[in-house]
Design a protein around this motif. Sequence first.
Motif, mmCIF file in Angstrom:
data_model
loop_
_atom_site.group_PDB
_atom_site.id
_atom_site.type_symbol
_atom_site.label_atom_id
_atom_site.label_comp_id
_atom_site.label_asym_id
_atom_site.label_seq_id
_atom_site.Cartn_x
_atom_site.Cartn_y
_atom_site.Cartn_z
ATOM 1 N N VAL A 1 0.857 -1.185 0.000
ATOM 2 C CA VAL A 1 0.000 0.000 0.000
ATOM 3 C C VAL A 1 0.894 1.236 0.000
ATOM 4 O O VAL A 1 1.749 1.403 0.875
ATOM 5 N N CYS A 2 0.689 2.106 -1.009
ATOM 6 C CA CYS A 2 1.547 3.278 -1.176
ATOM 7 C C CYS A 2 0.720 4.554 -1.122
ATOM 8 O O CYS A 2 -0.432 4.587 -1.578
ATOM 9 N N ARG A 3 1.348 5.599 -0.591
ATOM 10 C CA ARG A 3 0.720 6.912 -0.541
ATOM 11 C C ARG A 3 1.756 7.953 -0.913
ATOM 12 O O ARG A 3 2.954 7.761 -0.725
ATOM 13 N N LEU A 4 1.251 9.069 -1.448
ATOM 14 C CA LEU A 4 2.155 10.170 -1.763
ATOM 15 C C LEU A 4 2.500 10.980 -0.512
ATOM 16 O O LEU A 4 3.618 11.453 -0.358
ATOM 17 N N ASP A 5 1.522 11.145 0.359
ATOM 18 C CA ASP A 5 1.735 11.886 1.603
ATOM 19 C C ASP A 5 1.089 11.093 2.738
ATOM 20 O O ASP A 5 -0.136 11.164 2.927
ATOM 21 N N PRO A 6 1.866 10.333 3.491
ATOM 22 C CA PRO A 6 1.273 9.500 4.549
ATOM 23 C C PRO A 6 0.647 10.303 5.673
ATOM 24 O O PRO A 6 -0.189 9.784 6.433
ATOM 25 N N GLU A 7 0.987 11.574 5.820
ATOM 26 C CA GLU A 7 0.430 12.396 6.894
ATOM 27 C C GLU A 7 -0.929 12.989 6.521
ATOM 28 O O GLU A 7 -1.620 13.521 7.379
ATOM 29 N N ASP A 8 -1.280 12.918 5.238
ATOM 30 C CA ASP A 8 -2.569 13.446 4.794
ATOM 31 C C ASP A 8 -3.603 12.325 4.864
ATOM 32 O O ASP A 8 -3.491 11.326 4.151
ATOM 33 N N PRO A 9 -4.645 12.465 5.695
ATOM 34 C CA PRO A 9 -5.612 11.356 5.853
ATOM 35 C C PRO A 9 -6.485 11.136 4.626
ATOM 36 O O PRO A 9 -7.073 10.068 4.468
ATOM 37 N N VAL A 10 -6.596 12.130 3.736
ATOM 38 C CA VAL A 10 -7.465 11.983 2.564
ATOM 39 C C VAL A 10 -6.660 11.796 1.281
ATOM 40 O O VAL A 10 -7.216 11.885 0.192
ATOM 41 N N THR A 11 -5.375 11.548 1.425
ATOM 42 C CA THR A 11 -4.564 11.355 0.237
ATOM 43 C C THR A 11 -4.934 10.048 -0.466
ATOM 44 O O THR A 11 -5.446 9.111 0.163
ATOM 45 N N ARG A 12 -4.674 9.990 -1.746
ATOM 46 C CA ARG A 12 -5.032 8.802 -2.524
ATOM 47 C C ARG A 12 -4.109 7.648 -2.156
ATOM 48 O O ARG A 12 -2.911 7.821 -1.950
ATOM 49 N N THR A 13 -4.700 6.460 -2.105
ATOM 50 C CA THR A 13 -3.959 5.251 -1.752
ATOM 51 C C THR A 13 -3.845 4.348 -2.979
ATOM 52 O O THR A 13 -4.826 4.118 -3.689
ATOM 53 N N PHE A 14 -2.638 3.852 -3.213
ATOM 54 C CA PHE A 14 -2.380 2.936 -4.318
ATOM 55 C C PHE A 14 -2.050 1.566 -3.737
ATOM 56 O O PHE A 14 -1.083 1.439 -2.965
ATOM 57 N N THR A 15 -2.823 0.577 -4.105
ATOM 58 C CA THR A 15 -2.616 -0.774 -3.603
ATOM 59 C C THR A 15 -2.108 -1.669 -4.731
ATOM 60 O O THR A 15 -2.772 -1.803 -5.769
ATOM 61 N N TYR A 16 -0.943 -2.245 -4.520
ATOM 62 C CA TYR A 16 -0.342 -3.165 -5.491
ATOM 63 C C TYR A 16 -0.418 -4.569 -4.906
ATOM 64 O O TYR A 16 0.213 -4.861 -3.887
ATOM 65 N N LYS A 17 -1.178 -5.414 -5.569
ATOM 66 C CA LYS A 17 -1.411 -6.763 -5.074
ATOM 67 C C LYS A 17 -0.264 -7.697 -5.467
ATOM 68 O O LYS A 17 0.415 -7.496 -6.464
ATOM 69 N N GLU A 18 -0.115 -8.716 -4.622
ATOM 70 C CA GLU A 18 0.868 -9.788 -4.856
ATOM 71 C C GLU A 18 2.280 -9.238 -5.009
ATOM 72 O O GLU A 18 3.028 -9.618 -5.904
ATOM 73 N N VAL A 19 2.638 -8.321 -4.112
ATOM 74 C CA VAL A 19 3.992 -7.763 -4.074
ATOM 75 C C VAL A 19 4.598 -8.132 -2.732
ATOM 76 O O VAL A 19 4.109 -7.711 -1.681
ATOM 77 N N SER A 20 5.639 -8.924 -2.768
ATOM 78 C CA SER A 20 6.247 -9.401 -1.524
ATOM 79 C C SER A 20 7.157 -8.366 -0.878
ATOM 80 O O SER A 20 7.415 -8.416 0.325
ATOM 81 N N ASP A 21 7.658 -7.423 -1.668
ATOM 82 C CA ASP A 21 8.569 -6.413 -1.137
ATOM 83 C C ASP A 21 8.234 -5.074 -1.786
ATOM 84 O O ASP A 21 8.207 -4.950 -3.018
ATOM 85 N N CYS A 22 7.974 -4.066 -0.965
ATOM 86 C CA CYS A 22 7.617 -2.751 -1.495
ATOM 87 C C CYS A 22 8.775 -2.078 -2.227
ATOM 88 O O CYS A 22 8.569 -1.109 -2.963
#
Length: 212
Positions: free
Chosen positions: A134-155
Amino acid sequence: MGVFKSDDSPVPGDAHKCHGCRFPLLIALLQLLLGVAITVVAFLMLATSPSLLARETPHWAGIILCLVSILGLTLYCITHLPDERSSLQFISKLLYFILCTIGLVISVLVIAFAGHHYSQASNFVCEQTGEDCVCRLDPEDPVTRTFTYKEVSDCEVITGTLTIYFLLQIVLNLVQAVVCAIGAFIMWQHRYQVFFAGLQIGMPSPQQWQKV
């Protein structure tokens, strides 16, 4: 006493003197190599995560370029006739010009998409959640868009390897755009800048004089 004879018709052997010069064979081969490279890199990107969208893995751009190169190689093999008296020759040149133009536009689109995703992936802050990343551009922003990459063992694959793939796509498609532009220009130049303006009346060249 000397007379000269005019040469109004092409010599039959002239059409085959420079078989490799009548079509840019190097352009078609470059298109084939670039198309294969872009397709391979795109499928490698898709192997990192099945969540990647089609615009993020531009294998379609490489496949289209392979089709353009095959048409170019076919055009190279068609028997050349002066003044494009063969309908197959004319249609092949026209299709090649159109496909090169389409390939140029597609390459520009891929560069835009890859550049956008490269800038995003370079700024991702990712965390592992089970088998997903699960990736975010700004982790401190609660409404920031979230990108989920499935079947990834290492970010690290997303923040490191995937960005390299995006950069490769930018470079390959930039070269592809240049090659397609050159191919389209050569076809246009061959079709519209080389023409006959009628019979030339004037002094003959020294090679046309014959002694009698």
